[in-house]
Design a protein around this motif. Structure first.
Motif, PDB file in Angstrom:
ATOM      1  N   SER A 113       0.829  -1.193   0.000  1.00 34.99           N
ATOM      2  CA  SER A 113       0.000   0.000   0.000  1.00 34.99           C
ATOM      3  C   SER A 113       0.866   1.247   0.000  1.00 34.99           C
ATOM      4  O   SER A 113       1.959   1.267   0.557  1.00 34.99           O
ATOM      5  N   ARG A 114       0.340   2.269  -0.665  1.00 37.13           N
ATOM      6  CA  ARG A 114       1.049   3.538  -0.627  1.00 37.13           C
ATOM      7  C   ARG A 114       0.022   4.663  -0.480  1.00 37.13           C
ATOM      8  O   ARG A 114      -0.984   4.684  -1.189  1.00 37.13           O
ATOM      9  N   THR A 115       0.292   5.565   0.452  1.00 38.21           N
ATOM     10  CA  THR A 115      -0.620   6.696   0.629  1.00 38.21           C
ATOM     11  C   THR A 115      -0.122   7.853  -0.240  1.00 38.21           C
ATOM     12  O   THR A 115       1.008   7.837  -0.731  1.00 38.21           O
ATOM     13  N   ARG A 116      -0.970   8.856  -0.384  1.00 40.07           N
ATOM     14  CA  ARG A 116      -0.644   9.971  -1.271  1.00 40.07           C
ATOM     15  C   ARG A 116       0.580  10.757  -0.784  1.00 40.07           C
ATOM     16  O   ARG A 116       1.321  11.319  -1.555  1.00 40.07           O
ATOM     17  N   LEU A 119       6.503   8.728  -0.875  1.00 44.01           N
ATOM     18  CA  LEU A 119       7.061   8.543  -2.220  1.00 44.01           C
ATOM     19  C   LEU A 119       7.153   7.084  -2.607  1.00 44.01           C
ATOM     20  O   LEU A 119       7.375   6.733  -3.748  1.00 44.01           O
ATOM     21  N   GLN A 120       7.032   6.218  -1.625  1.00 44.84           N
ATOM     22  CA  GLN A 120       7.066   4.794  -1.939  1.00 44.84           C
ATOM     23  C   GLN A 120       6.008   4.067  -1.130  1.00 44.84           C
ATOM     24  O   GLN A 120       5.433   4.612  -0.190  1.00 44.84           O
ATOM     25  N   GLY A 121       5.792   2.834  -1.517  1.00 47.09           N
ATOM     26  CA  GLY A 121       4.819   2.051  -0.775  1.00 47.09           C
ATOM     27  C   GLY A 121       5.524   1.087   0.166  1.00 47.09           C
ATOM     28  O   GLY A 121       6.758   1.003   0.187  1.00 47.09           O
ATOM     29  N   TYR A 122       4.717   0.374   0.954  1.00 43.83           N
ATOM     30  CA  TYR A 122       5.276  -0.630   1.860  1.00 43.83           C
ATOM     31  C   TYR A 122       4.486  -1.915   1.699  1.00 43.83           C
ATOM     32  O   TYR A 122       3.287  -1.904   1.457  1.00 43.83           O
ATOM     33  N   GLN A 123       5.243  -2.994   1.865  1.00 43.26           N
ATOM     34  CA  GLN A 123       4.614  -4.306   1.718  1.00 43.26           C
ATOM     35  C   GLN A 123       4.651  -5.020   3.055  1.00 43.26           C
ATOM     36  O   GLN A 123       5.662  -4.984   3.744  1.00 43.26           O
TER      37      GLN A 123
END
Ligand SMILES: Nc1ncnc2c1ncn2[C@@H]1O[C@H](COP(=O)(O)OP(=O)(O)O)[C@@H](O)[C@H]1O
Ligand SMILES: [Mg+2]
Length: 615
Positions: A113-116, A119-123
């Motif tokens: 998921s990545r929030t606005r 700059l990157q997402g997390y798994q």
């Protein structure tokens, strides 16, 4: 975007409890609901092997904050409610905070998921010891959940799964339906590498409908849009000539949620009173927007059951709105050929899912002889075995009283028309002003109208006229005295007849007890007498069985009488007699179907005729 918190026990205990992950479609449902709650405008689903092997749901919603990733997988962890009061004002699809935890406990699950604002997402994934592992990943804003090896650690549940094609069908069905509930969201379902459902999120209901209903059904829908005390009702209802043997083809959406509600179903069915046969069910798609404070969704863990604050008000309003929509629409069936271009977007080769909408119009004539054939096959459906030779003068039965309220005077201001080309008033106008061409096979009336060529089944036309006459308030047929005639019954039958004497009288059948197990017939309805139709034991028994029903006995008896006394197929009619029939039909409330739901009018539109002649 709210942060995720674990609900305190006292709130958690108020939430309907129970396991809801029963099969792959339950996983898809929970994940898609999460995407919708995250304000996604595009949701992509991919499944393999009916979802048993692999399920992926990706959205472009608001995402989950990195620090919430672990919390999201705890039981009763949710961002959607905070206080007990919130439970009585639920505006999201989820609120139990259980889904992610349940799914993760019976599968290999990975969520990215990545929030606005990052700059990157997390798994997040879970190791062998169920320890959460969080790693950064490159991705767009939004959330993707991948579920593998569903039920690998619960063999009992795995064993109850059906064959992959069946599980796959459940998922296709669900996605088609939820897409219809959310026309602003673009949905895409790929099953075993094939595109199965696709909508474009342009609010285009028609395209979404094509995933759920077949072409013929879509051509024969009546739209409904009405405001109510508690919100709004919109959607589509099938014309009474298009029905099913079960409620399978009924779709109810309440505040964006697919629900089951026999209350809503029976309210809609009530609107079809006098238009459908016993055990025939309308097809419909109803979208209810309701103030969330007057409906409780916290009834069952699957959240598909609801409780209304005021059942009877909901029932009445739905029934009335649907009845209005039906009575102000053109309910005649339009003949279309199967090969017309599909309503669905061309580039999307969506697999049409046909719940049980398999049936197509069996009609593709090239010549008029095929029309013949078609009509004969239609006629087979009608019970027109006998053909009475009596004088048709009886067609001019008691002129029905003009109905006092026209549908338009009713406060249906919010009604919006979309599909039907003409409304009921135009149809009635055509019945009065169309040019009578004649009779075909002494069975069908041929009428030239502004909307094409119409065929009307004379028996059903008359049946409808008599039926409505008999069910009108205060209507009692004139009685014709006859030479008293004794009718004999078995003692059990006689007892039943004796119980219904008064009601029989109300229908113009005058009987008087006459010794053991027999009755003297003294009078019969005028419209029977003038057509030379006799009343015998069998007819009395049929009527008695209608009259002793607890519900709708008047309607049922009226159906029996109308069917028995209406002019039959095979009877020659003069133009004057046809005209009289059409005038009386125009005065009925529903000139489109017989009381069993068979169509009265079949239309051949100019367009269709021209197309066939290659003009
Ligand atoms: N696709 C998603 N996008 C954004 N947030 C999500 C998504 N899926 C789950 N969440 C977050 O995880 C929480 C837990 O999800 P879930 O277990 O389904 O519970 P619920 O939907 O009942 O709150 C949600 O409240 C939401 O905050
Ligand atoms: Mg959820």
């Amino acid at each position: 975007m709210s942060r995720i918190q674990v609900l305190p026990d006292f709130i958690a205990h108020k939430i309907a409890a129970g396991e809801v992950i029963e099969r792959p479609v339950s996983v898809v449902k929970e994940l898609v609901e999460n995407s919708i709650d995250a304000m996604a405008t595009s949701i992509e689903i991919e499944i393999k092997d009916g979802g048993k092997e692999y399920i992926r749901v990706s959205d472009n919603g608001h995402g989950i904050h990195r620090d919430d990733l672990k919390v999201a997988f705890l039981s009763h962890a949710t961002s959607k409610i905070i206080t007990v009061d919130d439970l009585f004002n639920i505006t999201s699809l989820g609120f139990r905070g259980e889904a992610l935890a349940s799914i993760a406990s019976v599968s290999d699950l990975v969520l990215r998921s990545r929030t606005r604002d990052t700059l990157q997402g997390y798994q997040i994934s879970f190791g062998a010891d169920d320890q959460a592992v969080i790693e950064p990943v490159g991705m767009e804003t939004g959330t993707t959940v991948e579920v593998r090896r569903l039920f690998y650690n619960t063999p009992a549940r795995y064993k109850f799964l059906k064959q992959s094609p069946t599980e796959r069908r459940y998922i296709v069905e669900f996605v088609s339906r939820i897409a219809l509930a959310h026309p602003q969201i673009a949905f895409k379902l790929v099953a075993d590498e094939k595109l199965a459902v696709r909508t474009h999120g342009q609010g285009e209901l028609k395209a979404a409908l094509a995933n759920v209903f077949d072409h013929r059904t879509i051509k024969n829908l009546v739209s409904i849009d009405a405001k109510t005390e508690w919100g709004r009702i919109s959607g589509y209802l099938s014309k009474p000539s298009i029905t099913r043997k079960s409620r399978q083809a009924q779709l109810i959406i309440l505040n964006g949620r697919i629900i089951d509600s026999s209350l809503v179903s029976s309210a809609v069915e009530r609107a079809y009173a006098g238009m459908l046969a016993h055990r025939e069910y309308p097809i419909f798609f109803l979208n209810l927007s309701m103030n969330p404070t007057v409906v409780d969704v916290n009834v069952h863990p699957a959240k598909s059951q609801v409780r209304f604050q005021d059942d009877s008000e909901v029932y009445q309003e739905i029934s009335r709105a649907c009845r209005d929509a039906l009575l102000t629409s053109d309910l005649s069936q339009t003949i279309t050929s199967v090969k017309q271009e599909p309503v669905i977007h061309q580039e999307t080769q969506s697999e049409q899912i046909n719940l049980d909408f398999q049936e197509f119009f069996p009609w593709q004539p090239r010549t008029w002889s095929r029309v013949d054939e078609f009509l004969r096959s239609e006629k087979r459906l009608s019970n027109s075995a006998a053909s009475y030779q009596s004088e048709i003068a009886a067609v001019e039965i008691e002129q029905p009283v003009k109905s006092s309220v026209t549908a338009r005077e009713y406060d249906g201001g919010a009604l919006v028309k979309e599909t039907p080309s003409a409304d009921v008033y135009q149809v009635k106008d055509q019945l009065l002003n169309g040019r009578i061409i004649g009779q075909f096979r002494q069975t069908y009336i041929i009428l030239e109208t502004d909307n094409g060529l119409w065929l009307l089944d004379q028996h059903i036309v008359h049946e409808r006229i008599i039926y409505e006459f008999l069910t009108r308030d205060g209507a009692a047929p004139h009685v014709q005295q006859v030479l008293p005639q004794a009718l004999e019954f078995s003692s059990a039958q006689a007892e039943l007849v004796a119980e219904q004497l008064e009601k029989l009288n109300g229908f113009g059948v005058e009987l008087e007890e006459f010794g053991t197990n027999s009755f003297l017939l003294r009078g019969i309805p005028q419209f029977f007498a003038s057509r030379g139709i006799s009343v015998d034991e069998q007819l009395i028994l049929d009527l008695v069985s209608n009259l002793s029903e607890r519900n709708n006995w008047r309607e049922k008896a009226a159906v029996t009488l109308a069917c028995k006394s209406a002019i039959k197929a095979g009877q020659r009619l003069s133009e004057k007699q046809i005209h009289s029939l059409l005038v009386q039909l125009a005065d009925t409330e529903n000139p489109f179907t017989c009381p069993h739901g068979r169509p009265i009018i079949v239309r051949l539109e100019d367009k269709e005729i021209e197309r066939r002649f290659g003009r």
